[in-house]
Scaffold this motif. Structure first.
Motif, PDB file in Angstrom:
ATOM      1  N   ILE A 396      -3.060 -24.511 -29.873  1.00 12.64           N
ATOM      2  CA  ILE A 396      -4.113 -24.295 -28.870  1.00 12.64           C
ATOM      3  C   ILE A 396      -5.049 -23.174 -29.331  1.00 12.64           C
ATOM      4  O   ILE A 396      -6.276 -23.268 -29.238  1.00 12.64           O
ATOM      5  CB  ILE A 396      -3.490 -23.884 -27.506  1.00 12.64           C
ATOM      6  CG1 ILE A 396      -2.719 -25.041 -26.905  1.00 12.64           C
ATOM      7  CG2 ILE A 396      -4.549 -23.350 -26.549  1.00 12.64           C
ATOM      8  CD1 ILE A 396      -3.579 -26.071 -26.233  1.00 12.64           C
ATOM      9  N   PHE A 397      -4.436 -22.125 -29.860  1.00 18.96           N
ATOM     10  CA  PHE A 397      -5.243 -20.966 -30.265  1.00 18.96           C
ATOM     11  C   PHE A 397      -6.238 -21.334 -31.361  1.00 18.96           C
ATOM     12  O   PHE A 397      -7.432 -21.053 -31.254  1.00 18.96           O
ATOM     13  CB  PHE A 397      -4.334 -19.828 -30.742  1.00 18.96           C
ATOM     14  CG  PHE A 397      -5.090 -18.596 -31.132  1.00 18.96           C
ATOM     15  CD1 PHE A 397      -5.513 -17.695 -30.167  1.00 18.96           C
ATOM     16  CD2 PHE A 397      -5.415 -18.347 -32.462  1.00 18.96           C
ATOM     17  CE1 PHE A 397      -6.238 -16.562 -30.519  1.00 18.96           C
ATOM     18  CE2 PHE A 397      -6.140 -17.233 -32.828  1.00 18.96           C
ATOM     19  CZ  PHE A 397      -6.550 -16.333 -31.854  1.00 18.96           C
ATOM     20  N   VAL A 398      -5.737 -21.966 -32.416  1.00 18.33           N
ATOM     21  CA  VAL A 398      -6.631 -22.278 -33.532  1.00 18.33           C
ATOM     22  C   VAL A 398      -7.700 -23.280 -33.097  1.00 18.33           C
ATOM     23  O   VAL A 398      -8.886 -23.123 -33.396  1.00 18.33           O
ATOM     24  CB  VAL A 398      -5.826 -22.808 -34.745  1.00 18.33           C
ATOM     25  CG1 VAL A 398      -6.757 -23.296 -35.843  1.00 18.33           C
ATOM     26  CG2 VAL A 398      -4.918 -21.707 -35.277  1.00 18.33           C
ATOM     27  N   ALA A 399      -7.290 -24.303 -32.335  1.00 21.15           N
ATOM     28  CA  ALA A 399      -8.248 -25.358 -31.997  1.00 21.15           C
ATOM     29  C   ALA A 399      -9.240 -24.930 -30.920  1.00 21.15           C
ATOM     30  O   ALA A 399     -10.396 -25.336 -30.939  1.00 21.15           O
ATOM     31  CB  ALA A 399      -7.490 -26.607 -31.551  1.00 21.15           C
ATOM     32  N   TRP A 400      -8.794 -24.125 -29.957  1.00 20.60           N
ATOM     33  CA  TRP A 400      -9.643 -23.857 -28.790  1.00 20.60           C
ATOM     34  C   TRP A 400     -10.125 -22.420 -28.653  1.00 20.60           C
ATOM     35  O   TRP A 400     -11.220 -22.188 -28.156  1.00 20.60           O
ATOM     36  CB  TRP A 400      -8.902 -24.244 -27.503  1.00 20.60           C
ATOM     37  CG  TRP A 400      -8.555 -25.700 -27.437  1.00 20.60           C
ATOM     38  CD1 TRP A 400      -7.385 -26.274 -27.864  1.00 20.60           C
ATOM     39  CD2 TRP A 400      -9.366 -26.769 -26.944  1.00 20.60           C
ATOM     40  NE1 TRP A 400      -7.419 -27.621 -27.659  1.00 20.60           N
ATOM     41  CE2 TRP A 400      -8.622 -27.963 -27.085  1.00 20.60           C
ATOM     42  CE3 TRP A 400     -10.650 -26.830 -26.383  1.00 20.60           C
ATOM     43  CZ2 TRP A 400      -9.108 -29.203 -26.696  1.00 20.60           C
ATOM     44  CZ3 TRP A 400     -11.134 -28.062 -25.989  1.00 20.60           C
ATOM     45  CH2 TRP A 400     -10.373 -29.230 -26.148  1.00 20.60           C
ATOM     46  N   ILE A 401      -9.303 -21.447 -29.028  1.00 19.48           N
ATOM     47  CA  ILE A 401      -9.673 -20.058 -28.747  1.00 19.48           C
ATOM     48  C   ILE A 401     -10.420 -19.437 -29.928  1.00 19.48           C
ATOM     49  O   ILE A 401     -11.544 -18.962 -29.794  1.00 19.48           O
ATOM     50  CB  ILE A 401      -8.419 -19.212 -28.417  1.00 19.48           C
ATOM     51  CG1 ILE A 401      -7.567 -19.901 -27.358  1.00 19.48           C
ATOM     52  CG2 ILE A 401      -8.822 -17.798 -27.994  1.00 19.48           C
ATOM     53  CD1 ILE A 401      -8.200 -20.007 -25.996  1.00 19.48           C
ATOM     54  N   PHE A 404     -12.168 -24.527 -33.342  1.00 18.61           N
ATOM     55  CA  PHE A 404     -11.987 -25.397 -34.498  1.00 18.61           C
ATOM     56  C   PHE A 404     -13.069 -25.181 -35.556  1.00 18.61           C
ATOM     57  O   PHE A 404     -12.783 -25.129 -36.752  1.00 18.61           O
ATOM     58  CB  PHE A 404     -11.970 -26.867 -34.053  1.00 18.61           C
ATOM     59  CG  PHE A 404     -11.712 -27.796 -35.189  1.00 18.61           C
ATOM     60  CD1 PHE A 404     -10.419 -28.044 -35.627  1.00 18.61           C
ATOM     61  CD2 PHE A 404     -12.769 -28.394 -35.876  1.00 18.61           C
ATOM     62  CE1 PHE A 404     -10.180 -28.868 -36.718  1.00 18.61           C
ATOM     63  CE2 PHE A 404     -12.534 -29.222 -36.963  1.00 18.61           C
ATOM     64  CZ  PHE A 404     -11.237 -29.465 -37.379  1.00 18.61           C
ATOM     65  N   ASP A 405     -14.318 -25.027 -35.114  1.00 19.93           N
ATOM     66  CA  ASP A 405     -15.403 -24.946 -36.102  1.00 19.93           C
ATOM     67  C   ASP A 405     -15.313 -23.690 -36.954  1.00 19.93           C
ATOM     68  O   ASP A 405     -15.532 -23.727 -38.160  1.00 19.93           O
ATOM     69  CB  ASP A 405     -16.760 -25.023 -35.391  1.00 19.93           C
ATOM     70  CG  ASP A 405     -16.913 -26.366 -34.695  1.00 19.93           C
ATOM     71  OD1 ASP A 405     -16.257 -27.330 -35.161  1.00 19.93           O
ATOM     72  OD2 ASP A 405     -17.630 -26.447 -33.687  1.00 19.93           O
ATOM     73  N   LYS A 406     -14.951 -22.562 -36.296  1.00 14.49           N
ATOM     74  CA  LYS A 406     -14.815 -21.324 -37.073  1.00 14.49           C
ATOM     75  C   LYS A 406     -13.634 -21.430 -38.028  1.00 14.49           C
ATOM     76  O   LYS A 406     -13.692 -20.994 -39.177  1.00 14.49           O
ATOM     77  CB  LYS A 406     -14.582 -20.142 -36.118  1.00 14.49           C
ATOM     78  CG  LYS A 406     -15.861 -19.606 -35.540  1.00 14.49           C
ATOM     79  CD  LYS A 406     -15.572 -18.227 -34.946  1.00 14.49           C
ATOM     80  CE  LYS A 406     -16.505 -17.938 -33.805  1.00 14.49           C
ATOM     81  NZ  LYS A 406     -15.881 -17.138 -32.754  1.00 14.49           N
ATOM     82  N   ALA A 407     -12.539 -22.005 -37.516  1.00  9.68           N
ATOM     83  CA  ALA A 407     -11.352 -22.149 -38.354  1.00  9.68           C
ATOM     84  C   ALA A 407     -11.665 -23.033 -39.560  1.00  9.68           C
ATOM     85  O   ALA A 407     -11.218 -22.764 -40.677  1.00  9.68           O
ATOM     86  CB  ALA A 407     -10.201 -22.747 -37.544  1.00  9.68           C
ATOM     87  N   LEU A 408     -12.488 -24.049 -39.307  1.00 15.12           N
ATOM     88  CA  LEU A 408     -12.811 -24.987 -40.389  1.00 15.12           C
ATOM     89  C   LEU A 408     -13.568 -24.296 -41.521  1.00 15.12           C
ATOM     90  O   LEU A 408     -13.330 -24.571 -42.701  1.00 15.12           O
ATOM     91  CB  LEU A 408     -13.636 -26.155 -39.832  1.00 15.12           C
ATOM     92  CG  LEU A 408     -13.918 -27.267 -40.830  1.00 15.12           C
ATOM     93  CD1 LEU A 408     -12.619 -27.970 -41.223  1.00 15.12           C
ATOM     94  CD2 LEU A 408     -14.890 -28.289 -40.242  1.00 15.12           C
ATOM     95  N   ILE A 409     -14.461 -23.374 -41.129  1.00 19.06           N
ATOM     96  CA  ILE A 409     -15.217 -22.659 -42.164  1.00 19.06           C
ATOM     97  C   ILE A 409     -14.239 -21.905 -43.077  1.00 19.06           C
ATOM     98  O   ILE A 409     -14.351 -21.936 -44.304  1.00 19.06           O
ATOM     99  CB  ILE A 409     -16.202 -21.656 -41.505  1.00 19.06           C
ATOM    100  CG1 ILE A 409     -17.230 -22.451 -40.710  1.00 19.06           C
ATOM    101  CG2 ILE A 409     -16.879 -20.787 -42.556  1.00 19.06           C
ATOM    102  CD1 ILE A 409     -18.174 -21.585 -39.893  1.00 19.06           C
ATOM    103  N   GLU A 410     -13.237 -21.268 -42.454  1.00 16.85           N
ATOM    104  CA  GLU A 410     -12.229 -20.536 -43.235  1.00 16.85           C
ATOM    105  C   GLU A 410     -11.414 -21.502 -44.099  1.00 16.85           C
ATOM    106  O   GLU A 410     -11.104 -21.234 -45.250  1.00 16.85           O
ATOM    107  CB  GLU A 410     -11.276 -19.781 -42.300  1.00 16.85           C
ATOM    108  CG  GLU A 410     -11.864 -18.514 -41.713  1.00 16.85           C
ATOM    109  CD  GLU A 410     -12.136 -17.462 -42.783  1.00 16.85           C
ATOM    110  OE1 GLU A 410     -11.454 -17.465 -43.819  1.00 16.85           O
ATOM    111  OE2 GLU A 410     -13.051 -16.637 -42.563  1.00 16.85           O
TER     112      GLU A 410
END
Ligand code: PHE
Length: 484
Positions: A396-401, A404-410
């Protein structure tokens, strides 16, 4: 602050993380739950769970670690700063502490069984009952139990004490190939036995009638435990990676190796069990009771028995190391302790906390709550509560908080070519991480704490109200969206 240690190579990381994943879960638990739930059909369901729930969460955990270069508490702190999420990281550290305490008890049995194999103790066992009596005699002896528990613990602490590169990585580079070679030898031996085809058929010919809702949930819950998910072990290992490393690639390798070893262990064990006419559904005693009889009666059983328990102990050791590392990383990163201090003090505390678990099979066997011993209770809290709760909130944290888009850049750092021109890959990953994984994990959680059945009943009673509430919520939410 001292510079953060890093893995010597990506290969070293993959071996260490696979070492964490491959453990008692693969060699002790997977074969017996597959045996109890009908073999091939169960394995098929398990593979699906690994792919659709396991892999996305493996990627999410490693990514959080690499991005923040911190232990689970520090990782949540850096990415959100919110107290609730920091507590979720803290739960991971607590889970590491608790799991290690009882995991090392079972690993202690395995260590002790190496000595039993060395003494040639299996040759006198001819029935599973005899083997069971022998097992109860050993674990019923507090000195035997505490002794091997201690030996195992000292080794675990020693590797973590030596550090990420010189302890954990070096140790994995020696132990993982040994594990692989032993398993290949055992598999070849198993397949070469007369009557092994029955064992292979049991593993590969599905009997779909054996699949129930219950077995699907067992498969799902196990895919979590076996991949070391939900408590930040892979997050912590990921925090020693640098930005150049390709996470999706490493994650696929880790998941593949973990699955491969579980299947190989299944082949090695069931070919031998069927060839020697034993019961495949022996449950938790499959290894200590059924398999020891198999070794007692097969040619070369002395050496194969010994190899098997070396395999099991080595697998458990590389997993135990990762559990302790989570606790140690927390005290090093967040509290400024030195690694050596943290290992000695917290290693000893976990050791002490595990003693009642080690004594749950002898001196404290009668000390029960609702029929559960201390060992059963800590196992239940960690495996059935803390891991699914942790896994749920991490996805939930990675996908929503974090988003997802920021995590994807990383995620794209080091993995540019994987994502180039592949929007379908991004979309698939997004759908799994945002919706499928959390929902599935939530269902496992309800089931494992025994709430699923009553939840279904409640839904049946109140389904009209529930549907109404959902409809109203959807309307309110979509109105808010439009206003923005
Ligand atoms: N994955 C390990 C096993 O299969 C157990 C484990 C769980 C290790 C959680 C670390 C964290 O035995």
């Amino acid at each position: 602050m001292a510079k953060r240690e890093h893995w010597g190579s990506k290969f070293g990381f993959v071996l260490a993380a696979s070492g964490s994943a491959i453990g008692l879960g693969n060699i002790w638990k997977f074969p017996y739950i597959a045996g109890q739930n009908g073999g091939a059909a169960f394995i098929f369901v398990y593979l699906i769970c690994i792919a659709i729930v396991g892999l996305p969460v493996v990627i999410a955990e490693i990514l959080m670690g690499r991005t923040t270069q911190r232990n689970p508490v520090g990782a949540f702190r850096k990415l959100s700063g919110n107290k609730f999420w920091i507590t979720i990281g803290g739960l991971g550290v607590v889970a590491g502490f608790i799991i290690l305490s009882f995991y090392a008890v079972v690993a202690g049995w395995s260590t002790g069984y190496m000595i039993e194999a060395l003494r040639g103790a299996f040759s006198s066992l001819t029935t599973a009952e005899q083997a069971n009596t022998h097992f109860n005699l050993l674990v019923g002896d507090p000195t035997w139990m505490i002794g091997f528990y201690t030996i195992f613990f000292v080794f675990t602490m020693a590797f973590v004490f030596l550090g990420v590169k010189d302890g954990i990585e070096k140790g994995s580079k020696i132990m993982m190939p040994i594990l692989f070679i032993i398993l290949i030898i055992l598999m070849i031996k198993g397949i070469s036995l007369k009557g092994s085809e029955e064992g292979l058929a049991f593993l590969w010919k599905p009997d779909w009638s054996k699949i129930t809702g219950q077995s699907v949930l067992i498969a799902l819950g196990h895919s979590f435990f076996t991949l070391s998910l939900g408590m930040g072990a892979l997050m912590t290992y990921g925090s020693y990676l640098d930005k150049k490393s390709n996470i999706p690639n490493a994650a696929v390798q880790i998941v593949f190796l973990d699955t491969l070893i579980a299947l190989m262990a299944g082949v090695a064990i069931f070919t031998a069990v069927f060839a020697m006419g034993q019961d495949p559904a022996g449950g938790p005693g499959l290894i200590f009771n059924t398999l020891t009889v198999v070794f007692g009666s097969m040619t070369g059983g002395y050496i194969f028995g010994l190899l098997f328990f070396v395999l099991l102990t080595v697998a458990a050791l590389t997993s135990a190391i990762s559990l302790l590392e989570v606790v140690v990383a927390y005290f090093v990163d967040e509290r400024g302790w030195s690694r050596h201090q943290a290992v000695l003090i917290f290693g000893s505390l976990v050791f002490l906390f595990g003693i009642p678990s080690a004594l749950s099979f002898n001196l404290l066997a009668d000390l029960t709550y609702n029929g559960k011993t201390f060992f059963d209770i800590v196992d239940f809290i960690a495996s059935n509560v803390l891991l699914p709760v942790g896994g749920f909130f991490i996805s939930i944290f990675v996908a929503w908080i974090w988003g997802f888009d920021k995590a994807l850049i990383e995620l794209k750092h080091g993995a540019e070519n994987i994502f180039k021109n592949r929007t379908w890959l991004v979309t698939t990953f997004k759908v799994f991480l945002k919706y499928i994984s959390p929902v599935m994990i939530f269902i496992v959680f309800l089931h494992s704490v025994g709430l699923l059945e009553s939840a279904i009943e409640q839904v049946q009673n109140y389904w009209i109200i529930i549907v109404l509430v959902i409809v109203i919520l959807v309307i309110i939410l979509s109105r808010n969206r439009m206003k923005k």
